[in-house]
Motif scaffolding. Structure first.
Motif, PDB file in Angstrom:
ATOM      1  N   ASP A 265       8.236  77.834 -54.323  1.00  0.00           N
ATOM      2  CA  ASP A 265       9.433  77.197 -54.887  1.00  0.00           C
ATOM      3  C   ASP A 265      10.708  77.812 -54.307  1.00  0.00           C
ATOM      4  N   VAL A 266      10.744  79.141 -54.263  1.00  0.00           N
ATOM      5  CA  VAL A 266      11.914  79.818 -53.686  1.00  0.00           C
ATOM      6  C   VAL A 266      12.040  79.475 -52.202  1.00  0.00           C
ATOM      7  N   TRP A 267      10.908  79.384 -51.524  1.00  0.00           N
ATOM      8  CA  TRP A 267      10.911  79.061 -50.093  1.00  0.00           C
ATOM      9  C   TRP A 267      11.507  77.678 -49.842  1.00  0.00           C
ATOM     10  N   ASN A 268      11.114  76.688 -50.633  1.00  0.00           N
ATOM     11  CA  ASN A 268      11.645  75.336 -50.466  1.00  0.00           C
ATOM     12  C   ASN A 268      13.137  75.274 -50.802  1.00  0.00           C
ATOM     13  N   GLU A 269      13.555  76.020 -51.810  1.00  0.00           N
ATOM     14  CA  GLU A 269      14.986  76.056 -52.155  1.00  0.00           C
ATOM     15  C   GLU A 269      15.789  76.658 -51.000  1.00  0.00           C
ATOM     16  N   ASN A 270      15.262  77.743 -50.430  1.00  0.00           N
ATOM     17  CA  ASN A 270      15.961  78.370 -49.304  1.00  0.00           C
ATOM     18  C   ASN A 270      16.002  77.434 -48.091  1.00  0.00           C
ATOM     19  N   CYS A 271      14.945  76.644 -47.912  1.00  0.00           N
ATOM     20  CA  CYS A 271      14.913  75.718 -46.782  1.00  0.00           C
ATOM     21  C   CYS A 271      15.957  74.613 -46.951  1.00  0.00           C
ATOM     22  N   LYS A 272      16.113  74.106 -48.169  1.00  0.00           N
ATOM     23  CA  LYS A 272      17.130  73.083 -48.404  1.00  0.00           C
ATOM     24  C   LYS A 272      18.534  73.642 -48.179  1.00  0.00           C
ATOM     25  N   SER A 273      18.715  74.882 -48.595  1.00  0.00           N
ATOM     26  CA  SER A 273      20.026  75.519 -48.342  1.00  0.00           C
ATOM     27  C   SER A 273      20.275  75.677 -46.855  1.00  0.00           C
ATOM     28  N   TRP A 274      19.211  76.024 -46.122  1.00  0.00           N
ATOM     29  CA  TRP A 274      19.330  76.155 -44.669  1.00  0.00           C
ATOM     30  C   TRP A 274      19.669  74.814 -44.024  1.00  0.00           C
ATOM     31  N   LEU A 275      19.068  73.725 -44.514  1.00  0.00           N
ATOM     32  CA  LEU A 275      19.382  72.404 -43.987  1.00  0.00           C
ATOM     33  C   LEU A 275      20.861  72.083 -44.166  1.00  0.00           C
TER      34      LEU A 275
ATOM     35  N   VAL B 144      12.661  69.463 -33.769  1.00  0.00           N
ATOM     36  CA  VAL B 144      12.941  69.877 -35.150  1.00  0.00           C
ATOM     37  C   VAL B 144      11.895  70.886 -35.614  1.00  0.00           C
ATOM     38  N   VAL B 145      10.615  70.623 -35.307  1.00  0.00           N
ATOM     39  CA  VAL B 145       9.542  71.544 -35.710  1.00  0.00           C
ATOM     40  C   VAL B 145       9.790  72.928 -35.112  1.00  0.00           C
ATOM     41  N   GLY B 146      10.119  72.967 -33.827  1.00  0.00           N
ATOM     42  CA  GLY B 146      10.411  74.244 -33.200  1.00  0.00           C
ATOM     43  C   GLY B 146      11.650  74.911 -33.778  1.00  0.00           C
ATOM     44  N   TYR B 147      12.652  74.099 -34.129  1.00  0.00           N
ATOM     45  CA  TYR B 147      13.893  74.615 -34.716  1.00  0.00           C
ATOM     46  C   TYR B 147      13.631  75.234 -36.083  1.00  0.00           C
ATOM     47  N   VAL B 148      12.797  74.572 -36.890  1.00  0.00           N
ATOM     48  CA  VAL B 148      12.465  75.091 -38.216  1.00  0.00           C
ATOM     49  C   VAL B 148      11.722  76.419 -38.098  1.00  0.00           C
ATOM     50  N   LYS B 149      10.773  76.473 -37.178  1.00  0.00           N
ATOM     51  CA  LYS B 149       9.997  77.699 -37.004  1.00  0.00           C
ATOM     52  C   LYS B 149      10.870  78.848 -36.499  1.00  0.00           C
ATOM     53  N   GLY B 150      11.698  78.559 -35.483  1.00  0.00           N
ATOM     54  CA  GLY B 150      12.446  79.625 -34.829  1.00  0.00           C
ATOM     55  C   GLY B 150      13.717  80.035 -35.526  1.00  0.00           C
ATOM     56  N   ASN B 151      14.354  79.107 -36.252  1.00  0.00           N
ATOM     57  CA  ASN B 151      15.649  79.427 -36.859  1.00  0.00           C
ATOM     58  C   ASN B 151      15.537  79.730 -38.341  1.00  0.00           C
ATOM     59  N   PHE B 152      14.718  78.953 -39.058  1.00  0.00           N
ATOM     60  CA  PHE B 152      14.612  79.191 -40.490  1.00  0.00           C
ATOM     61  C   PHE B 152      13.493  80.167 -40.839  1.00  0.00           C
ATOM     62  N   ALA B 153      12.276  79.925 -40.359  1.00  0.00           N
ATOM     63  CA  ALA B 153      11.115  80.668 -40.839  1.00  0.00           C
ATOM     64  C   ALA B 153      10.936  82.032 -40.190  1.00  0.00           C
ATOM     65  N   LYS B 154      11.380  82.188 -38.953  1.00  0.00           N
ATOM     66  CA  LYS B 154      11.108  83.420 -38.215  1.00  0.00           C
ATOM     67  C   LYS B 154      11.699  84.640 -38.924  1.00  0.00           C
ATOM     68  N   HIS B 155      10.880  85.657 -39.147  1.00  0.00           N
ATOM     69  CA  HIS B 155      11.248  86.929 -39.766  1.00  0.00           C
ATOM     70  C   HIS B 155      11.626  86.803 -41.243  1.00  0.00           C
ATOM     71  N   ARG B 156      11.443  85.643 -41.839  1.00  0.00           N
ATOM     72  CA  ARG B 156      11.796  85.470 -43.251  1.00  0.00           C
ATOM     73  C   ARG B 156      10.621  85.908 -44.121  1.00  0.00           C
ATOM     74  N   ILE B 157      10.884  86.614 -45.195  1.00  0.00           N
ATOM     75  CA  ILE B 157       9.850  87.109 -46.114  1.00  0.00           C
ATOM     76  C   ILE B 157       9.549  86.051 -47.169  1.00  0.00           C
ATOM     77  N   PHE B 158       8.278  85.766 -47.371  1.00  0.00           N
ATOM     78  CA  PHE B 158       7.864  84.743 -48.335  1.00  0.00           C
ATOM     79  C   PHE B 158       7.707  85.358 -49.721  1.00  0.00           C
ATOM     80  N   GLN B 159       8.402  84.757 -50.699  1.00  0.00           N
ATOM     81  CA  GLN B 159       8.309  85.206 -52.090  1.00  0.00           C
ATOM     82  C   GLN B 159       7.404  84.277 -52.892  1.00  0.00           C
ATOM     83  N   SER B 160       7.786  82.999 -52.945  1.00  0.00           N
ATOM     84  CA  SER B 160       6.986  81.967 -53.619  1.00  0.00           C
ATOM     85  C   SER B 160       7.342  80.633 -52.979  1.00  0.00           C
TER      86      SER B 160
END
Length: 520
Positions: free
Chosen positions: A266-276, A248-264
């Motif tokens: 709060d926005v990051w956590n919202e985007n992560c829940k949407s990705w889930l 799961v840790v590798g999946y989060v890093k490689g599928n969700f976080a990779k190449h994603r631009i960080f804004q804030s």
């Protein structure tokens, strides 16, 4: 891949419009290599590639030696081969990368594959529904809109049966209080608690493995008892024992976080829940061949209900760290100083990470702050507060002040001792010890006079001061004048009056009287 094949690939990708950086990344070579190959014509490239196959290599003279080592020890690394060459041949001067390439070629030439000792694994059936969840931490470096990078930290949960996941992020390191709060968020997201939680041996949760009798941090122990959680901590250096969460840790890093631009955050956590919801828990799992969200609909019924809300306001957010002998603690692969004298055997201090990335250190969880450092995101650094270093001059200054207090003219004594300090910096404590010892045993008038004579004659040595003082004391014992009329010489000077000294002579008759009756 051979040089000619690499050359052709570079040419093809360049014609397709790929940039140099992309070509290098795609072929796994450096950009300098891409530039060098592009400058060559096909004829030049063919001639150069052919020459590399026929020219003599630096390590050809050691081919049989290396071949013997590889045959006897197929699992030997190129780094070991390099070290053995340096050991057996003191004049050997070839870089590690050259040795690595040569060893690789010899393995292919003589068919000596590198042996690896792999752990034997056994497939384990999935635990029953609601039985287990695995928990682990991760971190990534994310690019911001300004082109800078920020380090983000996340905690991930996965239900072992359904592979249903939950992830939450922070833009600073976790504290135990954060971990507890996110456990509560995960239980709310799952709609219940599993029977067992599986963790790594993280300092946020556990102080010591203690041969199986686990010692948890104070805060997490209180939380475990309040929630009646059954916890299991994997042994050190054994990530395979919780493979589901590692994936799961590798999946989060490689599928969700990779190449994603960080804004804030709060926005990051919202985007992560949407990705889930969109991918993490909806995509068909590669092992179970089922969608986690569909299996979770059944597993949810087997989770223990979360009856009452857990309040974390009174939970200590500190993390413990052991104080090392050099009065430092280790945090995130860096050393941070604590005041001198803090170290004691098995001494622990409490650390807390603030929102502005500062490391707070206390002796007690609710005690006064003993150190406050700005956290660095580098590795292997020593972050030291100047107030935590030993002021080596302060002890000497105090010592000089103590010794000078034994003289009436303290100012002169201070200057005398400071001069000794400048002449004998390495032995100043020994020098001061001698002055103090002999001065304590002498009368006030005698030590004052000895000091005056030393200053008058430019004598700046503790041993010579001791000799001067002893001379004055002998004069006192003989009842002579207290003031020294004759010139006092330092030990390293020669008294010229000794050169004029004549031995006492006696008449011969005295010796004849002594020898009367003696026989030869």
């Amino acid at each position: 891949m051979e040089k000619w094949q690499v050359y052709m690939k570079i040419k093809q990708l360049k014609e397709q419009g790929f940039k140099i950086r992309r070509i290098a990344r795609k072929l796994g070579i450096s950009r300098n290599t891409v530039y060098k190959y592009l400058k060559k014509s096909p004829e030049e490239m063919a001639a150069w590639a052919a020459s590399t196959k026929t020219r003599t290599k630096k390590l050809d003279a050691y081919e049989m030696v290396i071949h013997t080592w590889l045959s006897e020890h197929p699992d030997a690394s190129s780094a070991q081969i390099h070290d053995w060459l340096l050991e057996d041949y003191p004049k050997f001067k070839v870089g590690a990368s050259t040795v690595r390439s040569y060893v690789k070629e010899l393995r292919e030439k003589y068919a000596i594959p590198k042996e690896t000792h792999q752990r034997a694994y056994q497939a384990i059936p999935d635990p029953p529904m609601g039985k287990q969840a695995q928990v682990d931490f991760g971190k990534t470096n994310q690019r911001t809109p300004q082109g800078k990078y920020i380090k983000l930290y996340f905690i991930s949960f996965v239900l072992s049966h359904s592979r249903y996941k939950y992830v939450e992020w922070l833009d600073r390191p976790f504290t135990t209080k954060d971990v507890i709060r996110m456990h509560e968020h995960a239980f709310a997201y799952f709609g219940g608690m599993p029977d067992e939680l599986v963790f790594d041996q993280d300092a946020l949760l556990m102080v010591s493995e203690n041969a199986g009798d686990l010692i948890l941090t104070e805060a997490f122990q209180a939380y475990r008892e309040a929630r009646k959680l059954k916890v299991h901590f994997c042994r050190k250096a054994d990530p395979e024992s919780k493979g589901r969460i590692e994936n799961v840790v590798g999946y989060v890093k490689g599928n969700f976080a990779k190449h994603r631009i960080f804004q804030s955050i709060d926005v990051w956590n919202e985007n992560c829940k949407s990705w889930l919801e969109r991918t993490g828990n909806r995509k068909v799992h590669n092992t179970t061949k089922k969608r986690p969200v569909e299996v979770f609909a059944l597993e949810k019924q087997h989770l223990k209900p979360v009856i009452k809300e857990f309040t974390i306001s009174n939970v200590n957010s500190s993390i413990t760290r052991t104080v090392r002998k050099d009065n430092t603690i280790v945090y995130q692969s860096n050393r941070y100083s604590v005041p001198l004298g803090t170290y004691q055997k098995d001494k622990n201090v409490y650390i807390e990470i603030t929102a502005d990335n500062r490391l707070i250190i206390r002796n007690q969880s609710d005690g006064p702050i003993i150190a406050n450092h700005l956290i660095t995101f580098e590795r292997g650094k020593l972050i030291q507060d100047r107030q935590h270093t030993r002021d080596r001059n302060k002890g000497i200054t105090a010592y000089i002040a103590t010794v000078s207090s034994y003289f009436t003219d303290e100012e002169t004594a201070m200057s005398f001792l400071e001069e000794i300090h400048s002449r004998y910096p390495r032995y100043i404590r020994d020098q001061l010890g001698i002055v103090l010892k002999v001065s304590k045993a002498a009368a006030q008038a005698d030590r004052d006079e000895a000091l005056g004579e030393c200053v008058k004659r430019g004598i700046y040595s503790a041993t010579e001061y001791s000799d001067v003082l002893a001379f004055i004391q002998r004069q006192q014992q003989q009842g002579e004048s207290k003031h020294v009329d004759e010139e006092i010489k330092a030990l390293h000077d020669i008294d010229s009056s000794l050169l004029d000294t004549q031995p006492e002579t006696r008449e011969l008759a005295r010796y004849l009287d002594v020898l009367k009756g003696a026989t030869v």
